[in-house]
Scaffold this active site. Structure first.
Site, short mmCIF file in Angstrom:
data_model
loop_
_atom_site.label_atom_id
_atom_site.label_comp_id
_atom_site.label_asym_id
_atom_site.label_seq_id
_atom_site.Cartn_x
_atom_site.Cartn_y
_atom_site.Cartn_z
N THR A 206 0.82 -1.15 0.00
CA THR A 206 0.09 -0.04 -0.11
C THR A 206 0.94 1.15 0.08
OG1 THR A 206 -1.89 -1.12 1.24
CG2 THR A 206 -1.74 1.41 1.52
N GLY A 236 -10.47 -2.86 2.94
CA GLY A 236 -9.60 -2.91 4.15
C GLY A 236 -9.50 -1.58 4.94
N ASP A 237 -8.54 -1.30 5.59
CA ASP A 237 -8.52 0.02 6.57
C ASP A 237 -8.14 1.16 5.74
OD1 ASP A 237 -6.00 -1.17 5.84
OD2 ASP A 237 -5.17 0.11 7.35
N1 ASP Z 1 -3.84 -2.14 4.58
C1 ASP Z 1 -4.11 -2.79 3.47
C2 ASP Z 1 -5.40 -3.51 3.79
O1 ASP Z 1 -5.63 -4.23 4.44
C3 ASP Z 1 -2.95 -3.52 2.97
C4 ASP Z 1 -1.62 -3.00 2.92
O2 ASP Z 1 -1.43 -1.97 3.75
O3 ASP Z 1 -0.82 -3.36 2.22
O4 ASP Z 1 -6.13 -3.52 2.62
#
Ligand code: ASP
Length: 343
Positions: A206, A236-237
């Site tokens: 990300t 996701g977050d």
């Molecule tokens: N936080 C991101 C998610 O869970 C994934 C990532 O940070 O690579 O969608």
């Protein structure tokens, strides 16, 4: 004459004392730095042993050039939010990161993108989730913030909104990369049961950016393809304000990366701001309590970047590595691995 001389001496002495004070303050006060910026390109199992010299050079080079873009904009007095958008767009356009071009695949072999942005001064925020055709998801998030009365739009509705307000859309095949497609095949082969399979070799990827501009305004943004092999239109977050992204001029701007479900459950980004605001924690304490304390205790892997209102920068992670870079106009840093591995 004697009196004039005495007065002049006194004035010079007072000026000298004042100068010394100011000089010391400048040295000791991070708030005197002109600006602060931090970027991340994801946290995960990033080990020097698993990286080729070419890959390492490519990541270092792009982190450097992205950081330079941000620094130049900030030196020219750009707004924090404009810097966040520009920096994230460059990373979205690079196949090296799990955002925009280069995003991971969901279980159906599609790329579904999430992004968010927040301004610290007004606490306005915008986010999109599960979109398949917005070329630069961070622009979609910005449009939700500036051109709608909502904070988070998802799926087909978000895509329709993007078209209506003139955000660039593209055929979903644009997001395809062989490397990410192969990761999906590996994840599927090793998958067990119905829970989301987390590859122990998982490298997140990300992207995010947090900025304090010369006017003292904070902004944060995050963009992602989510997690390989995700199911059921999982979000996701990253597009959840308070979980993966948060900004408040009273405290801090934060962008997270890692296993999103944990960052949502523990409202990680907002928790750090709250510890600073209500508990008077320093940025360092608040970040460390979350990333190396609570998240480790609960089993949530990942990291984050944070810039506070005084220009302090923290970039903690509890994984082997995190692609990251920062600058405050005085010092700059680019890193990939953790302490266990030589930088
Ligand atoms: N936080 C991101 C998610 O869970 C994934 C990532 O940070 O690579 O969608």
């Amino acid at each position: 004459m004697k009196n004039t001389l005495l007065t002049t001496c006194l004035l010079v002495l007072m000026w000298a004392c004042d100068s010394v004070d100011t000089a010391n303050e400048t040295k000791n006060r991070p708030s005197e730095v002109p600006y602060a910026i931090a970027i991340h390109g994801g946290a995960g199992t990033i080990l020097k042993a698993n990286m080729t010299a070419e890959m390492e050079a490519a990541y270092t080079q792009i982190l450097d050039s992205v950081l330079t873009t941000g620094e130049k904009m900030l030196e020219a007095d750009a707004d924090a939010v404009q810097v966040v958008i520009e920096v994230i767009k460059i990373m979205e356009n690079s196949p090296l990161f799990n955002a925009g071009k280069g995003a991971v695949f969901n279980t159906k072999g599609e790329n579904e993108l999430d992004a968010s942005i927040m301004i610290g001064e007004t606490q306005e925020a915008g986010a999109i989730g599960g979109v398949r055709n917005i070329k630069n998801p961070i622009e979609g998030a910005y449009a939700v913030m500036t051109k709608s009365e909502h904070v988070l739009l998802t799926g087909k509705g978000a895509e329709q909104f993007a078209v209506e307000v003139g955000v660039d859309t593209i055929d979903p095949s644009y997001f395809y990369t062989q490397r990410r497609y192969e990761s999906l095949q590996r994840a599927k082969a090793e998958e067990s049961g119905t829970s989301m399979y987390i590859n122990p070799d998982y490298k997140y990827g990300t992207v995010g950016c947090v900025v304090l501009d010369q006017s003292g305004n904070l902004a944060a943004g995050t963009s992602t393809g989510g997690m390989t092999n995700k199911k059921y239109n999982r979000i996701g977050d990253s597009p959840i304000i308070g979980a993966g992204t948060y900004a408040d001029n009273n405290t801090v701007a934060i962008s997270c990366t890692g296993h999103g479900e944990y960052f949502i459950r523990y409202a990680v980004a907002h928790d750090i701001a709250a510890r600073m605001e209500y508990g008077n924690a320093s940025l360092k304490e608040a970040c460390s309590d979350l990333v190396n304390g609570k998240l480790v205790e609960k089993g949530g892997s990942g990291g984050l970047i944070a810039v506070d209102k005084d220009g302090n920068i923290e970039m903690p992670f509890n994984t082997e590595g995190m692609y990251r870079a920062s600058s405050n106009g005085v010092n700059r840093f680019i890193g990939i691995y953790g302490n266990k591995d030589a930088e």
